[in-house]
Scaffold this motif. Structure first.
Motif, PDB file in Angstrom:
ATOM      1  N   GLY A   1      33.472  71.179 -14.130  1.00  0.00           N
ATOM      2  CA  GLY A   1      32.549  71.387 -15.241  1.00  0.00           C
ATOM      3  C   GLY A   1      33.258  71.332 -16.581  1.00  0.00           C
ATOM      4  N   THR A   2      34.442  71.941 -16.663  1.00  0.00           N
ATOM      5  CA  THR A   2      35.224  71.888 -17.891  1.00  0.00           C
ATOM      6  C   THR A   2      35.665  70.459 -18.198  1.00  0.00           C
ATOM      7  N   LEU A   3      36.089  69.737 -17.156  1.00  0.00           N
ATOM      8  CA  LEU A   3      36.525  68.356 -17.354  1.00  0.00           C
ATOM      9  C   LEU A   3      35.388  67.494 -17.897  1.00  0.00           C
ATOM     10  N   ILE A   4      34.183  67.659 -17.359  1.00  0.00           N
ATOM     11  CA  ILE A   4      33.038  66.875 -17.820  1.00  0.00           C
ATOM     12  C   ILE A   4      32.683  67.219 -19.258  1.00  0.00           C
ATOM     13  N   ALA A   5      32.584  68.510 -19.556  1.00  0.00           N
ATOM     14  CA  ALA A   5      32.151  68.937 -20.886  1.00  0.00           C
ATOM     15  C   ALA A   5      33.151  68.539 -21.956  1.00  0.00           C
ATOM     16  N   TYR A   6      34.439  68.744 -21.701  1.00  0.00           N
ATOM     17  CA  TYR A   6      35.430  68.489 -22.741  1.00  0.00           C
ATOM     18  C   TYR A   6      35.758  67.005 -22.871  1.00  0.00           C
ATOM     19  N   THR A   7      35.610  66.235 -21.795  1.00  0.00           N
ATOM     20  CA  THR A   7      35.729  64.776 -21.943  1.00  0.00           C
ATOM     21  C   THR A   7      34.637  64.249 -22.856  1.00  0.00           C
ATOM     22  N   SER A   8      33.414  64.714 -22.634  1.00  0.00           N
ATOM     23  CA  SER A   8      32.307  64.306 -23.493  1.00  0.00           C
ATOM     24  C   SER A   8      32.504  64.804 -24.928  1.00  0.00           C
ATOM     25  N   ALA A   9      33.033  66.033 -25.077  1.00  0.00           N
ATOM     26  CA  ALA A   9      33.250  66.587 -26.418  1.00  0.00           C
ATOM     27  C   ALA A   9      34.252  65.747 -27.204  1.00  0.00           C
ATOM     28  N   GLN A  10      35.315  65.302 -26.553  1.00  0.00           N
ATOM     29  CA  GLN A  10      36.308  64.500 -27.265  1.00  0.00           C
ATOM     30  C   GLN A  10      35.741  63.148 -27.692  1.00  0.00           C
ATOM     31  N   MET A  11      34.902  62.552 -26.854  1.00  0.00           N
ATOM     32  CA  MET A  11      34.322  61.273 -27.235  1.00  0.00           C
ATOM     33  C   MET A  11      33.275  61.436 -28.336  1.00  0.00           C
ATOM     34  N   VAL A  12      32.693  62.624 -28.456  1.00  0.00           N
ATOM     35  CA  VAL A  12      31.845  62.903 -29.622  1.00  0.00           C
ATOM     36  C   VAL A  12      32.717  63.042 -30.864  1.00  0.00           C
ATOM     37  N   ALA A  13      33.830  63.758 -30.740  1.00  0.00           N
ATOM     38  CA  ALA A  13      34.704  63.974 -31.886  1.00  0.00           C
ATOM     39  C   ALA A  13      35.285  62.666 -32.407  1.00  0.00           C
ATOM     40  N   VAL A  14      35.427  61.663 -31.547  1.00  0.00           N
ATOM     41  CA  VAL A  14      35.906  60.353 -31.994  1.00  0.00           C
ATOM     42  C   VAL A  14      34.997  59.778 -33.069  1.00  0.00           C
TER      43      VAL A  14
END
Length: 541
Positions: free
Chosen positions: A472-485
Motif C-alpha cells: 500500500g505504501t509503495l502504491i501510494a508513494y509511487t503515485s505521489a512522486q509522479m504527481v510531484a513531477v
C-alpha cells in the motif's frame, strides 16, 4: 453509411466530462456513507476534468463574412512539406490540427475544422518546431496573453491546484488503517460489460484517428535519427525541445482522439490510406502502441485487484473508472502518456518478482526519464529482500534502451547527445524557447528550481520513511512522486495524469495491505540457505 445503425459520431469532450462524472457518481458514490474517503476520492478524480478541458482549449479565428475561406485556411500544409529533403519523401497530406505539445496552441491557431490558419502555416524551409530563445528573453506579461492563452493558463493552474490536493491525499494515505470494502453500485456482470464497451470505443477512436502535421513536429528530428542522418543543429534542437526522454519515442506521432483536435468534416481523401510507405508505417506503429498500452493498463488494473486485493470486482471497478475519465478519452492516442503509465502499473503488479519489476521500471525510465526518481523508494522497499535482482532488472532495461541509441547514432558525438537527452544530463532549463505549458503562459521559469529541490528532497526522504513499507505504501508513494513531477515538469507539466492516475485508483480501491511486505512476500536469499543444527557430542564411554 452515415445513418443508423452504421452512423457513429464522436461525443464532444465537454459533454463526455459531464456524462462520465454523473455515471461515475452513480456507480461508485457511497450514498449511505456520505463522509467516506471513497466519496472524497471520487470528487478529486472528477475535479481533474475541468483543468484538462481548459488546457486543450482552442480559440477559433474570426473573419469577416466577405472574406473567402481559402484565404483563412491553408489545407495544403502537410508533413511532406516539412520533410521535403528527406529520403522517402512523404506525399500524403495531413490535415493540420493542434499539436501534441502545446507550443502552437496560441490565439487563432486553427478554425472550426481543425485546419491551421495561413498566418501560422510554415513557409518554405521553415520548421514546425518552435523557435529557440536565449536566456535573456524578456518575461511574458500576463496582460500580453491572448484570450486562448489565458484560458489555457487557468487550466494549468487548476491542474496544479487539484494535483496538490491529490499529493497530500496520497502522502497521508498510509495513515488510514481502517479500509472497509466498498462495493460498486452495480453487479460484476454490468461492470465487465461497461468496461468492455468503453475499451472497444476507445480502440475504435484510436484506429480511426489520423496523425496531424502539428503532432508530427517531434517526428522530424527523431526520424532523422532512425535514418542515421547527420545530426546537425536541427536534430540537436529537437532533442532539447521535447525535454528529457528517449529520442526514438518522438518518432511516434500523437493521435488526436477528441473532438476539438480532429477535423469534424473529414473528407474521403483524409480517410484514405497514406500513399507513402513511411507515413503508413508511422501511423500503424502509433496506433498499435497506443492500443497495446491501453489494453496493458486495463489488464494491469484488473490483475492488481485480483491478485493483490483479492477482489476481481475491485480490479474491474478501477478499470471502468479509468476508461470513463475524460482524460483517458482525450489522451489515449498519445503514447508518451500511456506507455510509461502501463510500465509503472505492471511494475507494481509484478512486485513479487523483483527482476521483472526492475525491468518494467527500467523501461519506464528509459522511455520517459522521470520514473528514475522512483528508484530510492523502490530500492528501500526491496532492501531486505532480493534488492540485487531488482537492480539487475533495472540496469538491464536501461542497457537495452541505450543499445537502441547505438543503432541510430551516426557518430560517437551524436550518441552521447542522445544519451544526454535520455537522462536529462543538463542544468534545469530556464529559457522559454525550450519550455512549454505554464512556463510560457506568464509563469517565470525560475519557479521550477524550488519545485525541483523540494521534489528531490521528497524522493530521497522515502529511503528513510516510513521505515516499514508495504505494498500500500509503495502504491501510494509511487503515485505521489509522479504527481510531484508535474510541478516542475517543463513540457506541459500537469497534463501527464496517466503517470499517476492508475495507481491513484489502486489506492482508492485497495484494502489494508499492511501484511504485504517485501520480506514476507519475497523470501530473501538467506532464508533459502539451509543451516544444519549443531550436532550433539556424546562423550565416549
Amino acid at each position: 453509411m452515415d445513418q443508423f445503425p452504421f452512423g457513429y459520431e464522436r461525443i464532444h469532450e465537454t459533454s463526455w466530462a459531464w456524462l462520465s462524472s454523473l455515471l461515475m457518481l452513480a456507480l461508485f458514490f457511497k450514498f449511505n456513507r456520505f463522509w467516506s474517503f471513497r466519496n472524497l476520492d471520487l470528487v478529486l478524480l472528477i475535479l481533474l476534468a475541468p483543468g484538462i478541458l481548459l488546457v486543450n482549449y482552442r480559440e477559433v479565428p474570426k473573419r469577416s463574412a466577405t472574406e473567402p475561406a481559402s484565404r483563412l485556411v491553408q489545407p495544403e500544409m502537410s508533413l511532406a512539406s516539412s520533410l521535403g529533403h528527406w529520403p522517402g519523401r512523404l506525399d500524403e497530406e495531413f490535415v493540420a490540427g493542434p499539436p501534441a505539445r502545446g507550443w502552437m496552441a496560441g490565439p487563432a491557431a486553427q478554425d472550426d475544422a481543425g485546419t491551421v490558419s495561413s498566418e501560422f502555416a510554415p513557409g518554405p524551409g521553415e520548421s514546425l518546431s518552435p523557435p529557440l530563445a536565449d536566456d535573456s528573453e524578456a518575461p511574458v506579461a500576463v496582460s500580453d496573453l491572448s484570450r486562448g492563452d489565458m484560458v489555457q493558463r487557468a487550466g494549468y493552474i487548476w491542474l496544479f491546484s487539484v494535483g496538490l490536493l491529490v499529493l497530500l491525499r496520497m502522502l497521508l494515505d498510509p495513515l488510514l488503517v481502517r479500509r472497509p470494502l466498498l462495493e460498486p453500485n452495480i453487479s460484476l456482470g454490468g461492470l465487465v460489460f461497461l468496461g468492455g464497451s468503453l475499451l472497444t470505443f476507445i480502440a475504435a477512436d484510436i484506429i480511426t484517428a489520423r496523425p496531424q502535421a502539428g503532432s508530427l513536429s517531434g517526428a522530424i528530428g527523431a526520424m532523422k535519427l532512425v535514418q542515421r542522418e547527420a545530426a546537425g543543429e536541427e536534430a540537436k534542437r529537437e532533442l532539447l525541445v521535447h525535454g528529457p526522454g528517449y529520442a526514438l519515442l518522438h518518432v511516434i506521432p500523437a493521435l488526436p482522439t477528441f473532438t476539438a483536435a480532429r477535423n469534424a468534416g473529414e473528407t474521403g481523401a483524409d480517410r484514405q490510406q497514406p500513399a507513402n510507405d513511411l507515413a503508413f508505417r508511422l501511423e500503424v506503429v502509433a496506433k498499435t502502441l497506443a492500443i497495446t498500452a491501453q489494453i496493458a493498463l486495463v489488464f494491469g488494473l484488473v490483475a492488481m485487484g485480483y491478485f493483490h486485493f483479492s477482489s476481481f470486482r475491485a480490479g474491474i471497478g478501477m478499470a471502468v473508472i479509468w476508461l470513463m475519465l475524460p482524460y483517458t478519452i482525450m489522451y489515449s492516442g498519445n503514447t508518451y502518456h500511456m506507455l510509461p503509465a502501463a510500465l509503472i502499473v505492471w511494475a507494481a503488479v509484478l512486485y513479487r518478482q523483483p527482476l521483472v519489476a526492475g525491468l518494467m521500471l527500467g523501461l519506464a525510465t528509459g522511455v520517459s526519464y522521470y520514473p528514475l526518481f522512483l528508484l530510492p523508494l523502490w530500492l528501500s522497499f526491496y532492501w531486505e529482500s532480493r534488492v540485487g535482482r531488482f537492480v539487475f532488472g533495472f540496469v538491464t532495461a536501461l542497457a537495452v534502451c541505450i543499445g537502441g541509441l547505438v543503432f541510430t547514432s551516426e557518430s560517437v558525438q551524436h550518441f552521447f547527445e542522445q544519451l544526454q537527452a535520455m537522462f536529462g544530463f543538463w542544468l534545469p532549463r530556464l529559457d522559454r524557447g525550450l519550455l512549454q505549458g505554464i512556463w510560457v503562459l506568464g509563469w517565470d521559469p525560475w519557479f521550477r528550481l524550488p519545485a525541483l529541490v523540494a521534489f528531490v528532497v521528497l524522493s530521497v526522504s522515502f529511503v528513510f520513511w516510513p521505515a516499514r513499507k508495504d505494498l500500500g505504501t509503495l502504491i501510494a508513494y509511487t503515485s505521489a512522486q509522479m504527481v510531484a513531477v508535474q510541478f516542475w515538469h517543463g513540457y506541459e507539466g500537469g497534463t501527464f495524469i496517466a503517470w499517476y492516475l492508475p495507481l491513484l485508483l489502486a489506492m482508492v480501491f485497495r484494502p489494508n495491505l499492511s501484511e504485504r511486505l517485501a520480506t514476507a512476500q519475497i523470501p530473501s536469499q538467506r532464508r533459502h540457505h539451509r543451516v544444519d543444527p549443531p550436532q550433539r557430542v556424546v562423550p565416549a564411554a
